[in-house]
Design an enzyme around this catalytic site. Structure first.
Site, PDB file in Angstrom:
ATOM      1  N   ASP A   1      -2.900  12.608   1.210  1.00  0.00           N
ATOM      2  CA  ASP A   1      -2.311  11.450   1.870  1.00  0.00           C
ATOM      3  C   ASP A   1      -2.992  10.196   1.323  1.00  0.00           C
ATOM      4  OD1 ASP A   1      -1.480   9.421   3.532  1.00  0.00           O
ATOM      5  OD2 ASP A   1      -1.801  10.539   5.397  1.00  0.00           O
TER       6      ASP A   1
ATOM      7  N   ASP B   1       0.702  13.483  -4.359  1.00  0.00           N
ATOM      8  CA  ASP B   1       1.760  13.287  -3.363  1.00  0.00           C
ATOM      9  C   ASP B   1       1.355  13.939  -2.051  1.00  0.00           C
ATOM     10  OD1 ASP B   1       4.982  12.450  -3.877  1.00  0.00           O
ATOM     11  OD2 ASP B   1       4.559  13.542  -2.024  1.00  0.00           O
TER      12      ASP B   1
ATOM     13  N   VAL C   1      17.035   1.477  -6.075  1.00  0.00           N
ATOM     14  CA  VAL C   1      16.851   2.536  -7.066  1.00  0.00           C
ATOM     15  C   VAL C   1      17.387   3.837  -6.477  1.00  0.00           C
ATOM     16  CG1 VAL C   1      15.173   3.672  -8.586  1.00  0.00           C
ATOM     17  CG2 VAL C   1      14.713   1.352  -7.745  1.00  0.00           C
TER      18      VAL C   1
ATOM     19  N   THR D   1      16.945   7.019  -5.449  1.00  0.00           N
ATOM     20  CA  THR D   1      15.900   7.997  -5.124  1.00  0.00           C
ATOM     21  C   THR D   1      16.164   8.562  -3.735  1.00  0.00           C
ATOM     22  OG1 THR D   1      14.428   6.462  -3.985  1.00  0.00           O
ATOM     23  CG2 THR D   1      14.220   6.544  -6.384  1.00  0.00           C
TER      24      THR D   1
ATOM     25  N   TYR E   1       8.492  -3.558   6.338  1.00  0.00           N
ATOM     26  CA  TYR E   1       8.587  -3.201   4.917  1.00  0.00           C
ATOM     27  C   TYR E   1       8.372  -4.428   4.023  1.00  0.00           C
ATOM     28  CZ  TYR E   1      10.246  -1.112   0.586  1.00  0.00           C
ATOM     29  OH  TYR E   1      10.332  -0.650  -0.713  1.00  0.00           O
TER      30      TYR E   1
ATOM     31  N   LYS F   1       5.211  -5.254   1.554  1.00  0.00           N
ATOM     32  CA  LYS F   1       5.416  -5.388   0.108  1.00  0.00           C
ATOM     33  C   LYS F   1       5.031  -6.783  -0.389  1.00  0.00           C
ATOM     34  CE  LYS F   1       6.857  -1.239  -0.974  1.00  0.00           C
ATOM     35  NZ  LYS F   1       6.122  -0.379  -1.897  1.00  0.00           N
TER      36      LYS F   1
ATOM     37  N   SER G   1       8.438  -4.416  -4.085  1.00  0.00           N
ATOM     38  CA  SER G   1       9.871  -4.296  -3.811  1.00  0.00           C
ATOM     39  C   SER G   1      10.505  -5.678  -3.807  1.00  0.00           C
ATOM     40  CB  SER G   1      10.102  -3.657  -2.445  1.00  0.00           C
ATOM     41  OG  SER G   1      11.472  -3.730  -2.087  1.00  0.00           O
TER      42      SER G   1
END
Ligand code: NAD
Length: 252
Positions: free
Chosen positions: A64, A38, A191, A193, A158, A162, A143
């Site tokens: 990264d 991470d 989700v 998160t 985004y 994806k 996604s």
């Protein structure tokens, strides 16, 4: 169901939070040697510690995933620890709000770097050792935004990033299936998160009203379970597939 992941060396990018964390914890319970990778060393450390405290085997690797150096650092840590990585969950990602008129080129590139280029760079770094070790499995996070544009986080970079991610597993399958590498992509719906916290743009993301037939957002564990299955030999006949685990959102 016995997944047969005991002793397998697995890397999870974005493993410090949300879906990645749930995947890492599940892999840890299955007996895999889990590298929790991470951007945040603190988050990676916490998840690795949780796996170890539960009796599992884990290593924290800060890096990264969207840079060559970061991926190499993660891969080298894993290899020095337990040898070649044969299970790879490419999950690091960020969202972004805004529309195509207002989004900066810098933000556009950042979303593509983390969501898409991280997977390209990881495939480049991990494929040869994986093939030399007899093959392995790759599970990526796409996604539902690859298929729908109504959600604020799917506009504009985004969803485009994806959608590209879904094509990457088809390429990997076409080129590397014969060498023993399986690649599949999970496309979650909403989700629960901390996802919005890392968004580009204003730094916040609007939570769209839930319209999925399931009537709720998924828990990260419901995606982590799928990831673990895809990384297991139980899924050995599944190749190049894009699986929507979205509570039926794209079905209606
Ligand atoms: P999250 O923000 O809870 O976790 C993402 C993790 O990735 C964080 O720990 C973050 O530090 C890490 N990360 C970010 N950039 C990184 C980088 N460059 N290198 C390494 N690590 C990095 O979010 P999440 O919801 O668990 O998201 C995981 C994946 O799931 C993303 O790819 C996201 O696009 C996808 N996804 C999420 C949802 C959702 O509703 N949460 C829906 C569909 C898809």
């Amino acid at each position: 169901m016995e997944l047969g992941l005991n002793g397998k060396v697995a890397v999870v990018t974005g493993g410090g939070s949300g879906i990645g964390r749930a995947t890492a914890l599940r892999l840890g319970r299955e007996g895999a040697a889990v590298v929790v990778a991470d951007l945040s060393a603190e988050r990676a450390d916490a998840v690795a510690a949780q796996i170890i405290a539960a009796g599992g085997t884990a290593l924290s690797a800060a890096g990264d995933a969207s840079t060559i150096d970061g991926i190499d650092r993660i891969a080298t840590s894993a290899e020095n620890w337990r040898g070649p990585v044969t299970r790879l969950c490419l999950n690091a990602g960020i969202g972004g709000e805004g529309d195509i008129r207002t989004m900066s080129l810098e933000d556009w590139r950042k979303v593509f770097a983390i969501n898409l280029e991280s997977q390209f760079l990881a495939a480049q770094r991990f494929l040869d050792p994986m093939i030399a070790a007899g093959g392995g499995a790759i599970a990526t996070t796409g996604s539902f935004g690859a298929f729908r544009s109504g959600h604020p986080s799917s506009t504009p970079a985004y969803g485009a990033s994806k959608a590209a991610v879904t094509q990457l597993v088809r390429h990997l399958t076409a080129r590397f299936s014969a060498a023993g590498v399986r690649a599949n992509c999970i496309c979650p719906g909403s989700v629960e998160t901390g996802f919005g916290a890392t968004a580009v743009g204003s730094g916040t993301m609007v939570t769209a009203p839930m319209r999925a037939p399931a009537g709720r957002r998924a828990q990260p564990e419901e995606i982590g379970d799928w990831m673990a299955f895809l990384l297991s030999d139980r899924a050995r006949h599944l190749r190049g597939q894009v699986i929507l685990v979205d509570g039926g959102r794209t079905a209606v």
